[in-house]
Design an enzyme around this catalytic site. Structure first.
Site, mmCIF file in Angstrom:
data_model
loop_
_atom_site.group_PDB
_atom_site.id
_atom_site.type_symbol
_atom_site.label_atom_id
_atom_site.label_comp_id
_atom_site.label_asym_id
_atom_site.label_seq_id
_atom_site.Cartn_x
_atom_site.Cartn_y
_atom_site.Cartn_z
ATOM 1 N N GLU A 160 1.343 -4.758 7.168
ATOM 2 C CA GLU A 160 0.378 -5.201 6.151
ATOM 3 C C GLU A 160 0.971 -4.990 4.775
ATOM 4 O OE1 GLU A 160 -3.597 -3.739 8.645
ATOM 5 O OE2 GLU A 160 -3.021 -2.737 6.804
ATOM 6 N N LYS A 165 1.378 -3.542 1.290
ATOM 7 C CA LYS A 165 0.934 -2.291 0.677
ATOM 8 C C LYS A 165 0.669 -2.561 -0.790
ATOM 9 C CE LYS A 165 1.932 2.625 0.220
ATOM 10 N NZ LYS A 165 1.411 2.776 -1.130
ATOM 11 N N ARG A 171 -7.600 3.452 -3.408
ATOM 12 C CA ARG A 171 -8.188 3.463 -2.067
ATOM 13 C C ARG A 171 -9.706 3.477 -2.179
ATOM 14 N NH1 ARG A 171 -5.650 5.708 2.709
ATOM 15 N NH2 ARG A 171 -6.848 5.003 4.496
ATOM 16 N N PHE A 222 -8.497 -3.163 5.047
ATOM 17 C CA PHE A 222 -7.502 -3.137 6.124
ATOM 18 C C PHE A 222 -7.984 -2.374 7.357
ATOM 19 C CE2 PHE A 222 -6.051 -0.250 2.647
ATOM 20 C CZ PHE A 222 -6.352 0.964 3.236
ATOM 21 N N ARG A 231 -2.113 12.834 8.325
ATOM 22 C CA ARG A 231 -0.910 12.101 7.968
ATOM 23 C C ARG A 231 -0.081 12.019 9.232
ATOM 24 N NH1 ARG A 231 1.512 10.664 3.646
ATOM 25 N NH2 ARG A 231 0.111 11.755 2.260
ATOM 26 N N LYS A 284 4.651 3.965 5.724
ATOM 27 C CA LYS A 284 4.803 3.113 4.539
ATOM 28 C C LYS A 284 6.277 2.838 4.294
ATOM 29 C CE LYS A 284 4.259 7.214 1.759
ATOM 30 N NZ LYS A 284 3.559 7.992 0.766
HETATM 31 P P1 AMP Z 1 0.763 6.664 -0.493
HETATM 32 O O1 AMP Z 1 -0.408 6.989 -1.396
HETATM 33 O O2 AMP Z 1 1.984 6.229 -1.216
HETATM 34 O O3 AMP Z 1 0.999 7.770 0.535
HETATM 35 O O4 AMP Z 1 0.346 5.407 0.378
HETATM 36 C C1 AMP Z 1 -0.876 5.336 1.048
HETATM 37 C C2 AMP Z 1 -1.855 4.541 0.223
HETATM 38 O O5 AMP Z 1 -1.489 3.176 0.174
HETATM 39 C C3 AMP Z 1 -3.226 4.516 0.819
HETATM 40 O O6 AMP Z 1 -3.959 5.662 0.482
HETATM 41 C C4 AMP Z 1 -3.839 3.261 0.221
HETATM 42 O O7 AMP Z 1 -4.471 3.602 -0.996
HETATM 43 C C5 AMP Z 1 -2.635 2.411 -0.097
HETATM 44 N N1 AMP Z 1 -2.557 1.150 0.668
HETATM 45 C C6 AMP Z 1 -2.251 -0.048 0.149
HETATM 46 N N2 AMP Z 1 -2.232 -1.004 1.083
HETATM 47 C C7 AMP Z 1 -2.530 -0.407 2.258
HETATM 48 C C8 AMP Z 1 -2.666 -0.872 3.603
HETATM 49 N N3 AMP Z 1 -2.459 -2.140 3.935
HETATM 50 N N4 AMP Z 1 -2.998 0.046 4.542
HETATM 51 C C9 AMP Z 1 -3.202 1.345 4.226
HETATM 52 N N5 AMP Z 1 -3.093 1.829 2.973
HETATM 53 C C10 AMP Z 1 -2.757 0.974 1.993
#
Ligand code: AMP
Length: 517
Positions: free
Chosen positions: A212, A214, A219, A303, A374, A380
Site C-alpha cells: 500500500e 505509505k 494517523r 487502509f 510493532r 514500511k
Molecule cells: P512510521 O510512523 O514511520 O513508523 O510509519 C507508520 C505510520 O505510517 C502509520 O502510523 C501511519 O500513520 C502511516 N501510514 C501511511 N500509510 C499507511 C498505510 N498504507 N498503512 C499503514 N500505515 C500507514
C-alpha cells in the site's frame, strides 16, 4: 504488607538472569505473593515506571536529598507509593522546598540498596522498558492464563499495572470480556517495522503480500455508530471537531457501525501530498476550523477496518480489507496491490514515490490486527533510509550554538538486553527552533553530565536520515550511521515505539554487510 526490599531483590535477580524463561518465572512467583492493592504499584516499579507518571525529579535533587539512610528495611510498597503521590501532588508556591523535604524523608527511610533503586526509578534509568513482553508472560503465568489471552487483553486495558490487576484478581472471564473492541473507545494503532526494500518485505511476509502507498500524514482512527462519528489520533486523542469534512464523509457510509484505520493528509490542487507539517496545521485548532478547512482541506485514506457490524481485529489482513472495500468507496482507500511478484512490488513502490509519497507499507495477508504492537506483519519501506532513534545524550554546541545542546547521541534498543545501543552522533538538520526546543527538553531529562555532554533519560525519539550503516569498532553495537541528519522529532512516538537494533541489523545486512554484533 509487602516490603520494597523484596521488590528490589526481585528486580536485581531479574537483571542478573540472562534467560527469558528465568526472568518470567522469578517475576511470576513474586507477583503471586502480592496483595491486591500492591499489584499495580509493583508492576509499575518493576517496569521502571511509577503509577503517578512523571514526577519531575532530576538527578541533582536526588543527590541532594539522599543525605541520610536507614539501616533496616521497613518501607512498604504502599508507603513508597503514598510518598510519591504526595510529592507529585505538591504544586504551586513553595512547592520546590516542600517536595525536597518529602523526598528527603522518603529516602531517609530507605536502606542504601533501596535508595539506589528509587533513584534509578525516579530518573527513569531502570531501563526495563524492554521487559514489557516478559512482564506480560509473567502476568499470564502468575494468573494461570494463556499468554495469548493476556496479550490480547493488553490491547484494551490501559497499562501493564491495570492488566495485571484484571488478570490476577478477576480471572479468565474478565480477561476474555476485555478482549473486545468497543465503539468510541479507541485502541492503540498497529505499528510497523522497517524493511530495506520491497523484495525483502515479500520474503519476510512469506512470498505474497499486500503493498500500500505509505502516505505521510496523520494517523486517524474513525468510529461510527449510525449518524455519530468520532475521530481519534494515533495518541488516542479525540479530534472530531478539527476534521469536519472527514466526519461528514464517514457519516455518509452505509455501514451502521464501523471502526476504520487510516491516514488524513492535505493534498495540493494536483492531488500531490503536502509536507507533513502542513497536514498537522489542521490538528489542535479549535477556533475557525471551517475557515482553515476551506483553505487546507484534508483527504482521508483508509487502509484497515477493525469493526463492521462486529469486531474484525482477530481476522486476517485480507479479510479485514474485504470488509474495508465493502464499506469505504475506492477513492477513500489507500492504493493497494496484492502480489507475489518482486517486479510488480517494485513498480508499485516506484509509482508511490512518483506520486510524491514516502514509500510503501507491506502487509501480511493472514495476520490479525495487533493494536499497539510493532510486529513484523506490517513493514514500511521508504526511499531514504530513515530510522526512528532514541536520544541518549547531547553535547554542548560551539560558536553560534554556544549554550545550546547540539550534537545528539543516538541509539536503538537491543530487545535482547533491554539496553540502548549507541549508533552515532549528529548535529545536522537542526533548525534554530529545534535547537532551542531540544535544549529545554533534554535538560528536563538530564540524568548526569560531564564537561561536554548531558546524558538524558531515553525518552525523546528523532527521525534520522542517513546514507548507510558502517561496521564500526567505536560503537558497542559494532555499527555506525553514516551521514546522519535529523529529519524531525517524533513527538508522536515513545521510546518503546522507536526502531530497534533488529531493524538496524536488517538494513545493514541488506546493504551486504556482515554484522560484527
Ligand atoms: P512510521 O510512523 O514511520 O513508523 O510509519 C507508520 C505510520 O505510517 C502509520 O502510523 C501511519 O500513520 C502511516 N501510514 C501511511 N500509510 C499507511 C498505510 N498504507 N498503512 C499503514 N500505515 C500507514
Amino acid at each position: 504488607m509487602t516490603l520494597l526490599a523484596e521488590l528490589v531483590q526481585t528486580s536485581e535477580h531479574i537483571a542478573a538472569t540472562a534467560a527469558r524463561l528465568g526472568k518470567v518465572q522469578t517475576l511470576a512467583a513474586y507477583l503471586r505473593t502480592l496483595e491486591p492493592d500492591e499489584i499495580e504499584i509493583a508492576v509499575h516499579f518493576l517496569s521502571g515506571s511509577i503509577p503517578q507518571g512523571r514526577i519531575g525529579i532530576g538527578y541533582a535533587l536526588l543527590e541532594d536529598a539522599a543525605a541520610a539512610h536507614a539501616t533496616r528495611a521497613t518501607l512498604s510498597l504502599q508507603g513508597v507509593n503514598s510518598a510519591l503521590a504526595e510529592i507529585t501532588a505538591t504544586q504551586g508556591a513553595g512547592a520546590a522546598a516542600r517536595r525536597r523535604s518529602l523526598l528527603r524523608s522518603l529516602l531517609a527511610r530507605a536502606t542504601p540498596g533501596e535508595q539506589s533503586f528509587l533513584a534509578r526509578l525516579l530518573v527513569g534509568e531502570l531501563r526495563q522498558g524492554a521487559l514489557e513482553g516478559v512482564m506480560i508472560e509473567a502476568i499470564a503465568a502468575a494468573a494461570g492464563q494463556p499468554v495469548a489471552d493476556v496479550r490480547r487483553a493488553a490491547m484494551y486495558v490501559p497499562g501493564l499495572g491495570a492488566l495485571a490487576r484484571v488478570a490476577l484478581l478477576e480471572g479468565a472471564e474478565a480477561l476474555g470480556g476485555r478482549v473486545r473492541l468497543e465503539l468510541f473507545s479507541p485502541v492503540a494503532p498497529m505499528l510497523a517495522q522497517t524493511a530495506s526494500d520491497t523484495g525483502e518485505a515479500l520474503e519476510l511476509l512469506g512470498g505474497t503480500a499486500a503493498f500500500e502507498w505509505k502516505m505521510d500524514g496523520a494517523r486517524i482512527q474513525v468510529h461510527k455508530a449510525g449518524a455519530e462519528v468520532r475521530v481519534y489520533t494515533r495518541a488516542l486523542n479525540e479530534v472530531t471537531g478539527s476534521v469536519p469534512e472527514i466526519v461528514a464523509a464517514v457519516c455518509a457510509f452505509t455501514s451502521e457501525t464501523l471502526v476504520l484505520d487510516g491516514e488524513a493528509i492535505a493534498l495540493d490542487r494536483l492531488g500531490r501530498p503536502q509536507p507533513f507539517q502542513t497536514t498537522m496545521r489542521r490538528f489542535g485548532r479549535t477556533v475557525n476550523v471551517a475557515e482553515l478547512a476551506e483553505e487546507l482541506p484534508l483527504s482521508a485514506f483508509f487502509f484497515d477496518c477493525l469493526h463492521d457490524g462486529g469486531t474484525l481485529v482477530a481476522r486476517g489482513g485480507s479479510e479485514r480489507h474485504d470488509a474495508l472495500a465493502r464499506s469505504v468507496p475506492e477513492p477513500m482507500r489507500v492504493p493497494r496491490l496484492v502480489t507475489s511478484s518482486a517486479e510488480a512490488a517494485r513498480a508499485f513502490y516506484e509509482a508511490a514515490l512518483a506520486a510524491g509519497h514516502e514509500g510503501v507499507m507491506a502487509k501480511s495477508l493472514g495476520a490479525p490486527y495487533e493494536a499497539g504492537g510493532r510486529g513484523a506483519s506490517w513493514l514500511k519501506i521508504k526511499r531514504a533510509h530513515t530510522l526512528d532513534l532514541v536520544v541518549l545524550a547531547a553535547e554542548w554546541g560551539h560558536g553560534r550554538r554556544t549554550g545550546k545542546l547540539s550534537n545528539l547521541h543516538l541509539g536503538a534498543l537491543d530487545p535482547a538486553t533491554g539496553e540502548y545501543v549507541m549508533l552515532g552522533k549528529t548535529f545536522k538538520g537542526l533548525t534554530d527552533a529545534m535547537l532551542a526546543w531540544q535544549t529545554r527538553a533534554l535538560l528536563e531529562r538530564e540524568t548526569r553530565r560531564d564537561r561536554h555532554t548531558v546524558y538524558v533519560r531515553p525518552e525523546l525519539v528523532a527521525e534520522i536520515a542517513f546514507s548507510d550503516l558502517q561496521a564500526s569498532s567505536r560503537y558497542p553495537g559494532g555499527l555506525a550511521l553514516r551521514l546522519a541528519r535529523v529529519k524531525r522529532y517524533r513527538d508522536d512516538k515513545r521510546a518503546s515505539e522507536a526502531d530497534t537494533m533488529e531493524a538496524v541489523r536488517r538494513i545493514f545486512a541488506a546493504q551486504g554487510g556482515q554484522s560484527g554484533a
